[in-house]
Design a protein around this motif. Structure first.
Motif, PDB file in Angstrom:
ATOM      1  N   ARG A 200      48.040  29.246  50.438  1.00 36.52           N
ATOM      2  CA  ARG A 200      47.798  29.367  49.002  1.00 36.52           C
ATOM      3  C   ARG A 200      46.509  30.126  48.720  1.00 36.52           C
ATOM      4  NH1 ARG A 200      49.208  23.146  47.135  1.00 36.52           N
ATOM      5  NH2 ARG A 200      51.482  23.395  46.957  1.00 36.52           N
ATOM      6  N   LEU A 201      45.486  29.871  49.532  1.00 34.96           N
ATOM      7  CA  LEU A 201      44.203  30.551  49.365  1.00 34.96           C
ATOM      8  C   LEU A 201      44.355  32.037  49.654  1.00 34.96           C
ATOM      9  CD1 LEU A 201      40.779  29.229  50.527  1.00 34.96           C
ATOM     10  CD2 LEU A 201      41.417  31.574  51.043  1.00 34.96           C
ATOM     11  N   HIS A 202      45.027  32.389  50.760  1.00 35.50           N
ATOM     12  CA  HIS A 202      45.207  33.799  51.118  1.00 35.50           C
ATOM     13  C   HIS A 202      46.059  34.513  50.083  1.00 35.50           C
ATOM     14  CE1 HIS A 202      43.544  32.111  54.641  1.00 35.50           C
ATOM     15  NE2 HIS A 202      44.678  31.735  55.196  1.00 35.50           N
ATOM     16  N   LEU A 203      47.098  33.837  49.614  1.00 33.91           N
ATOM     17  CA  LEU A 203      47.990  34.451  48.624  1.00 33.91           C
ATOM     18  C   LEU A 203      47.233  34.739  47.332  1.00 33.91           C
ATOM     19  CD1 LEU A 203      50.901  35.305  47.984  1.00 33.91           C
ATOM     20  CD2 LEU A 203      51.314  32.980  47.132  1.00 33.91           C
ATOM     21  N   PHE A 204      46.362  33.805  46.932  1.00 34.99           N
ATOM     22  CA  PHE A 204      45.572  34.000  45.710  1.00 34.99           C
ATOM     23  C   PHE A 204      44.663  35.218  45.872  1.00 34.99           C
ATOM     24  CE2 PHE A 204      42.043  33.661  42.881  1.00 34.99           C
ATOM     25  CZ  PHE A 204      42.473  32.981  41.760  1.00 34.99           C
ATOM     26  N   ILE A 205      43.904  35.267  46.968  1.00 37.64           N
ATOM     27  CA  ILE A 205      42.924  36.348  47.157  1.00 37.64           C
ATOM     28  C   ILE A 205      43.599  37.715  47.230  1.00 37.64           C
ATOM     29  CG2 ILE A 205      41.265  37.336  48.793  1.00 37.64           C
ATOM     30  CD1 ILE A 205      40.368  34.497  49.455  1.00 37.64           C
ATOM     31  N   GLN A 206      44.633  37.832  48.055  1.00 39.40           N
ATOM     32  CA  GLN A 206      45.278  39.135  48.232  1.00 39.40           C
ATOM     33  C   GLN A 206      46.045  39.571  46.984  1.00 39.40           C
ATOM     34  OE1 GLN A 206      44.264  40.755  50.765  1.00 39.40           O
ATOM     35  NE2 GLN A 206      43.333  38.977  51.756  1.00 39.40           N
ATOM     36  N   THR A 207      46.666  38.619  46.298  1.00 38.42           N
ATOM     37  CA  THR A 207      47.368  38.965  45.056  1.00 38.42           C
ATOM     38  C   THR A 207      46.386  39.377  43.974  1.00 38.42           C
ATOM     39  OG1 THR A 207      49.139  37.391  45.571  1.00 38.42           O
ATOM     40  CG2 THR A 207      48.969  38.140  43.286  1.00 38.42           C
ATOM     41  N   PHE A 208      45.285  38.649  43.852  1.00 39.76           N
ATOM     42  CA  PHE A 208      44.271  38.983  42.854  1.00 39.76           C
ATOM     43  C   PHE A 208      43.675  40.357  43.158  1.00 39.76           C
ATOM     44  CE2 PHE A 208      40.292  38.776  40.507  1.00 39.76           C
ATOM     45  CZ  PHE A 208      40.632  38.048  39.376  1.00 39.76           C
ATOM     46  N   THR A 209      43.428  40.636  44.450  1.00 45.03           N
ATOM     47  CA  THR A 209      42.800  41.892  44.863  1.00 45.03           C
ATOM     48  C   THR A 209      43.701  43.092  44.624  1.00 45.03           C
ATOM     49  OG1 THR A 209      41.474  40.793  46.563  1.00 45.03           O
ATOM     50  CG2 THR A 209      41.830  43.159  46.823  1.00 45.03           C
ATOM     51  N   PHE A 210      44.952  43.008  45.097  1.00 44.53           N
ATOM     52  CA  PHE A 210      45.822  44.181  45.114  1.00 44.53           C
ATOM     53  C   PHE A 210      46.788  44.279  43.927  1.00 44.53           C
ATOM     54  CE2 PHE A 210      44.829  43.776  49.722  1.00 44.53           C
ATOM     55  CZ  PHE A 210      44.267  45.026  49.899  1.00 44.53           C
ATOM     56  N   VAL A 211      46.964  43.194  43.179  1.00 38.17           N
ATOM     57  CA  VAL A 211      47.922  43.219  42.061  1.00 38.17           C
ATOM     58  C   VAL A 211      47.227  42.956  40.722  1.00 38.17           C
ATOM     59  CG1 VAL A 211      50.030  42.221  41.096  1.00 38.17           C
ATOM     60  CG2 VAL A 211      49.788  42.455  43.584  1.00 38.17           C
TER      61      VAL A 211
END
Length: 331
Positions: free
Chosen positions: A71-82
């Protein structure tokens, strides 16, 4: 004594201000190609040592535990790239329709929004606060590798242009500067090659190297005199970048806090990792895309401003974040 205590407590922030002043006085020393050779000492020295110290301060169990926090990785990468590219796209539309901001500055902001996270500043700031360093390391590495593929695709979508990036060269560079030093540090700690690692000032070393990176970054900024734009364009770029960064920091912090899935240490890692952008990958992409354009300096300026600004704002946030972490732990 009071002044000495304040300086000692906030030495990192004082160091940032000192580095900026030193860069203005002695820019030729730390510029690209200068005596300190930052193109080598920063890229392969400072960044590599930062991840070596991260490996020395983490156990393999810490890294494995961090890797399982999907959940933490999904939040960071989604926030960063999307999320960031979409928010900046909307922000640019509003600025263009209401204020008539220079379109090339807006394109520069859009380009910044597509960049991956950096491989050093977010990790060091997370560590300085006492946040989840393992999660910061994990996401900085993953984000850098994802950026090799995702960044050109998002540039194609948002700007109608793309860059031909050597995936092999990028992977080799990240392996040399990030992965190998990190694995070496983990191995040294795991096999106890060095005794009493707790006695080593790993955090201080990392923050000192970040100050070196700040100094060389501003040296390059101060020796660059080929920005053919008026003072208004420069001022607007600075204000927009600062406003955007403060907004992104506020949004990522409060959303991650509201979701209740993350510990205070996770929130710190999310706040820094999801909002920081890489100058190392960004500048080559911009040179490929817009080199030779009459407005090249205008589209490059937001990224050049974003990099030191994220470090300065991060440094300012370290003391209040530490206080917040202590309150959370005691509460």
């Amino acid at each position: 004594m009071r002044a000495k205590e304040i300086i000692k407590r906030n030495w990192f922030l004082c160091g940032i201000l000192g580095c900026i002043l030193a860069a203005e006085v002695f820019p030729s020393l730390g510029k690209t190609g200068g005596l300190l050779k930052p193109e080598w000492t920063v890229k392969y020295g400072a960044v590599g040592i930062i991840f070596l110290t991260s490996g020395l301060s983490l156990s393999i169990n810490d890294v494995l535990a961090a890797g399982s926090k999907y959940r933490l990785h999904l939040f960071i990468q989604t926030f960063t790239f999307v999320c960031i590219p979409i928010m900046i796209l909307i922000f640019n539309l509003v600025l263009n329709n209401i204020m008539g901001i220079n379109e090339w500055i807006l394109k520069g902001l859009a380009t910044v929004s597509c960049m991956p996270p950096p491989v050093s500043s977010a990790v060091i700031l997370t560590k300085a606060v006492g946040g989840n360093e393992a999660a910061a390391v994990f996401n900085s590495v993953i984000g850098s590798f994802l950026g090799i593929i995702i960044t050109p695709l998002t540039l194609l979508f948002f700007l109608g242009s793309t860059a031909i990036i050597s995936v092999l060269n990028s992977v080799v560079m990240l392996g040399q500067t990030v992965v190998i030093p990190l694995l070496l540090g983990l191995a040294i700690r795991h096999f106890r090659i060095i005794r009493n690692l707790k006695l080593l000032p790993l955090s201080t070393v990392g923050q000192s190297l970040l100050l070196f990176i700040i100094y060389t970054t501003f040296c390059d900024a101060f020796v660059t005199h080929d920005i053919p734009m008026n003072a208004t364009d420069v001022l607007i770029s600075v204000v927009l970048v600062v406003v955007i960064q403060i907004g992104l920091l506020y949004i990522s912090f409060h959303i991650s806090l509201y979701l209740k899935w993350y510990s205070p240490g996770d929130v710190v890692a999310i706040t820094f990792c999801s909002t920081h952008k890489s100058l190392t990958l960004g500048v080559p992409i911009l040179r490929i895309l817009f080199s030779g354009y009459a407005h090249f300096s205008q589209i490059t300026l937001p990224l050049l401003i974003y990099h030191p600004t994220q470090i300065i704002l991060g440094g300012l946030m370290v003391p209040p974040f530490k206080k917040w972490m202590m309150q959370k732990k005691s509460g």
